[in-house]
Design a protein around this motif. Structure first.
Motif, PDB file in Angstrom:
ATOM      1  N   ALA A 232      50.613 -29.422-136.809  1.00  0.00           N
ATOM      2  CA  ALA A 232      51.234 -28.246-135.960  1.00  0.00           C
ATOM      3  C   ALA A 232      51.149 -28.254-134.530  1.00  0.00           C
ATOM      4  CB  ALA A 232      51.912 -27.427-137.160  1.00  0.00           C
ATOM      5  N   THR A 233      51.727 -27.430-133.628  1.00  0.00           N
ATOM      6  CA  THR A 233      51.224 -27.090-132.952  1.00  0.00           C
ATOM      7  C   THR A 233      51.574 -26.355-132.395  1.00  0.00           C
ATOM      8  OG1 THR A 233      53.107 -28.455-131.095  1.00  0.00           O
ATOM      9  CG2 THR A 233      50.863 -29.530-131.838  1.00  0.00           C
ATOM     10  N   LYS A 234      51.285 -25.251-131.378  1.00  0.00           N
ATOM     11  CA  LYS A 234      51.764 -24.213-131.044  1.00  0.00           C
ATOM     12  C   LYS A 234      53.130 -24.051-130.406  1.00  0.00           C
ATOM     13  CE  LYS A 234      47.397 -21.370-129.646  1.00  0.00           C
ATOM     14  NZ  LYS A 234      46.565 -21.028-128.849  1.00  0.00           N
ATOM     15  N   SER A 235      53.716 -25.517-129.479  1.00  0.00           N
ATOM     16  CA  SER A 235      54.375 -25.405-129.045  1.00  0.00           C
ATOM     17  C   SER A 235      55.355 -26.128-129.681  1.00  0.00           C
ATOM     18  CB  SER A 235      54.656 -26.214-128.083  1.00  0.00           C
ATOM     19  OG  SER A 235      53.846 -27.598-127.485  1.00  0.00           O
ATOM     20  N   VAL A 236      55.231 -26.905-131.111  1.00  0.00           N
ATOM     21  CA  VAL A 236      55.603 -27.281-132.030  1.00  0.00           C
ATOM     22  C   VAL A 236      55.626 -26.942-133.350  1.00  0.00           C
ATOM     23  CG1 VAL A 236      57.261 -30.133-132.505  1.00  0.00           C
ATOM     24  CG2 VAL A 236      56.501 -29.849-130.052  1.00  0.00           C
ATOM     25  N   PRO A 237      56.415 -26.093-134.490  1.00  0.00           N
ATOM     26  CA  PRO A 237      55.921 -25.358-135.103  1.00  0.00           C
ATOM     27  C   PRO A 237      56.350 -27.026-136.253  1.00  0.00           C
ATOM     28  CG  PRO A 237      57.835 -24.915-135.036  1.00  0.00           C
ATOM     29  CD  PRO A 237      57.597 -25.550-133.175  1.00  0.00           C
ATOM     30  N   ASP A 238      56.525 -27.697-136.039  1.00  0.00           N
ATOM     31  CA  ASP A 238      56.509 -29.276-137.000  1.00  0.00           C
ATOM     32  C   ASP A 238      55.387 -29.783-137.641  1.00  0.00           C
ATOM     33  OD1 ASP A 238      57.063 -30.975-138.446  1.00  0.00           O
ATOM     34  OD2 ASP A 238      57.801 -32.238-137.162  1.00  0.00           O
ATOM     35  N   ALA A 239      54.726 -29.586-139.019  1.00  0.00           N
ATOM     36  CA  ALA A 239      53.823 -29.933-139.668  1.00  0.00           C
ATOM     37  C   ALA A 239      52.847 -31.776-139.104  1.00  0.00           C
ATOM     38  CB  ALA A 239      53.571 -29.519-141.169  1.00  0.00           C
ATOM     39  N   ASN A 240      54.102 -31.606-138.287  1.00  0.00           N
ATOM     40  CA  ASN A 240      53.938 -33.610-137.917  1.00  0.00           C
ATOM     41  C   ASN A 240      53.788 -33.652-136.709  1.00  0.00           C
ATOM     42  OD1 ASN A 240      52.756 -34.498-140.501  1.00  0.00           O
ATOM     43  ND2 ASN A 240      55.111 -34.376-141.265  1.00  0.00           N
ATOM     44  N   ALA A 241      53.687 -32.657-136.150  1.00  0.00           N
ATOM     45  CA  ALA A 241      53.867 -32.461-134.688  1.00  0.00           C
ATOM     46  C   ALA A 241      53.015 -33.483-133.787  1.00  0.00           C
ATOM     47  CB  ALA A 241      53.730 -31.083-134.327  1.00  0.00           C
ATOM     48  N   VAL A 242      51.483 -33.420-134.438  1.00  0.00           N
ATOM     49  CA  VAL A 242      50.330 -34.242-133.780  1.00  0.00           C
ATOM     50  C   VAL A 242      49.477 -35.102-134.743  1.00  0.00           C
ATOM     51  CG1 VAL A 242      47.695 -34.514-132.802  1.00  0.00           C
ATOM     52  CG2 VAL A 242      50.223 -32.955-131.934  1.00  0.00           C
ATOM     53  N   ILE A 243      49.690 -36.547-134.793  1.00  0.00           N
ATOM     54  CA  ILE A 243      48.608 -37.041-135.700  1.00  0.00           C
ATOM     55  C   ILE A 243      47.754 -37.357-135.904  1.00  0.00           C
ATOM     56  CG2 ILE A 243      48.869 -38.576-137.682  1.00  0.00           C
ATOM     57  CD1 ILE A 243      51.224 -36.412-137.931  1.00  0.00           C
ATOM     58  N   ILE A 244      46.521 -37.362-136.252  1.00  0.00           N
ATOM     59  CA  ILE A 244      45.184 -37.734-135.567  1.00  0.00           C
ATOM     60  C   ILE A 244      44.523 -39.242-136.446  1.00  0.00           C
ATOM     61  CG2 ILE A 244      42.850 -37.308-135.173  1.00  0.00           C
ATOM     62  CD1 ILE A 244      44.188 -34.022-134.344  1.00  0.00           C
ATOM     63  N   SER A 245      44.387 -39.774-136.108  1.00  0.00           N
ATOM     64  CA  SER A 245      43.184 -41.029-136.824  1.00  0.00           C
ATOM     65  C   SER A 245      42.235 -40.741-136.700  1.00  0.00           C
ATOM     66  CB  SER A 245      43.793 -42.423-136.525  1.00  0.00           C
ATOM     67  OG  SER A 245      43.166 -43.681-136.980  1.00  0.00           O
ATOM     68  N   PRO A 246      41.134 -40.995-137.892  1.00  0.00           N
ATOM     69  CA  PRO A 246      39.372 -40.928-137.689  1.00  0.00           C
ATOM     70  C   PRO A 246      38.714 -42.206-136.729  1.00  0.00           C
ATOM     71  CG  PRO A 246      40.347 -41.910-139.721  1.00  0.00           C
ATOM     72  CD  PRO A 246      41.528 -41.367-138.958  1.00  0.00           C
ATOM     73  N   VAL A 247      39.442 -42.758-136.182  1.00  0.00           N
ATOM     74  CA  VAL A 247      38.981 -44.058-135.847  1.00  0.00           C
ATOM     75  C   VAL A 247      39.662 -44.448-134.054  1.00  0.00           C
ATOM     76  CG1 VAL A 247      39.309 -46.461-135.293  1.00  0.00           C
ATOM     77  CG2 VAL A 247      38.792 -45.589-137.914  1.00  0.00           C
ATOM     78  N   ARG A 248      40.837 -43.623-134.435  1.00  0.00           N
ATOM     79  CA  ARG A 248      42.090 -44.451-132.688  1.00  0.00           C
ATOM     80  C   ARG A 248      42.365 -42.646-132.174  1.00  0.00           C
ATOM     81  NH1 ARG A 248      41.890 -49.374-131.740  1.00  0.00           N
ATOM     82  NH2 ARG A 248      42.400 -50.787-133.460  1.00  0.00           N
ATOM     83  N   GLY A 249      41.864 -41.546-132.765  1.00  0.00           N
ATOM     84  CA  GLY A 249      41.633 -39.881-132.599  1.00  0.00           C
ATOM     85  C   GLY A 249      43.009 -40.394-132.201  1.00  0.00           C
ATOM     86  N   ILE A 250      43.823 -39.332-131.561  1.00  0.00           N
ATOM     87  CA  ILE A 250      45.588 -39.043-130.800  1.00  0.00           C
ATOM     88  C   ILE A 250      45.930 -40.222-131.327  1.00  0.00           C
ATOM     89  CG2 ILE A 250      46.987 -37.597-130.044  1.00  0.00           C
ATOM     90  CD1 ILE A 250      44.997 -34.957-129.611  1.00  0.00           C
TER      91      ILE A 250
END
Length: 266
Positions: free
Chosen positions: A174-192
């Motif tokens: 989640a982010t400070k501007s979007v409380p949704d738990a899936n607001a940002v998805i990060i891949s261990p290879v591709r990054g955000i």
């Protein structure tokens, strides 16, 4: 007797005189009159032959106008007090031939209309497909392709993370501007690989939550639609797209997604 005396004797002999009849003068005049008339008639006939021949030749020549030729000058002959005038009229006919010009090198052609005026027709050019918009994939301090460590260093993510896919490879924050738990998805290879934009934010083209589908298509002509979701590709490195989730008529969420991602749920 010398020669001079003999000549005088001969010239003075009345027997050698030529005596004319009383009507001799009139006969000479009538003969001269007949000769003049014959010459006049011959001259007139010759002039008529020349004029008729010239008129026949002129009728074979094409003219640029449709009017009849002027009357030819008359031929006049006179004998004593009598005057004869002969006029010969010639007329010309015209013929117009129209030849269409060859097609131009530009591909256009000329077509004859009923009025005889050429009408130029041009094949319309096929419009080129709309090109992707040039815009970096970034919102605030978060950028698509940014590593998890760099993203955490911005202070924009809220911990702890959660699994973003069944394989538990990708992480969701989640982010400070979007409380949704899936607001940002990060891949261990591709990054955000995905960023959810806050509902109050607008894209550079003015699209936000609540915008209509027609407004999205007008702002992003290259947008494609799959079901109720529209995808607008951007020209940037790394390549990414706007994802506009809709309820069929208006936008419900705006996301930024990396085109080359390896998270199954993105």
């Amino acid at each position: 007797m010398d020669l001079d005396d003999e000549l005088r004797r001969l010239f003075s002999d009345d027997r050698l005189d030529v005596h004319s009849t009383p009507d001799a003068t009139e006969a000479v005049v009538r003969g001269a009159e007949r000769r003049r008339r014959r010459r006049s008639a011959t001259t007139t006939a010759f002039a008529l032959v020349v004029l008729v021949g010239a008129g026949a030749a002129l009728t074979q020549l094409p003219r640029s106008d449709d009017t009849a030729g002027d009357l030819l000058p008359t031929s006049t002959s006179s004998a004593s007090a009598t005057t004869t005038t002969t006029a010969v009229s010639t007329f010309t006919s015209t013929a117009t031939v129209t030849v269409d010009p060859p097609p131009s090198s530009s591909g256009s052609s000329s077509v004859k209309t009923e009025t005889g005026q050429p009408t130029k027709t041009t094949i319309p050019a096929v419009p080129a497909p709309p090109q992707p918009q040039a815009q970096p994939g970034q919102f605030g301090s978060l950028k698509l392709g940014m590593s998890e460590a760099d993203a955490l260093a911005t202070g924009s993510l809220i911990e702890p993370s959660s699994a973003a896919d069944p394989e538990n490879r990708c992480k969701a924050y989640a982010t400070k501007s979007v409380p949704d738990a899936n607001a940002v998805i990060i891949s261990p290879v591709r990054g955000i690989v995905r960023i959810t934009v806050p509902g109050y934010a607008k894209t550079p083209k003015g699209i936000t939550v609540g915008s209509t589908v027609d407004q999205v298509k007008a702002a992003y002509p290259n947008a494609t639609q799959s079901g109720s979701t529209l995808f607008a590709k951007m020209a940037a490195t790394p390549a990414w797209s706007y994802v506009f989730e809709t309820d069929g008529s208006s936008v419900t969420a705006v996301l930024m997604r990396l085109d080359a991602n390896d998270c199954s749920t993105v």
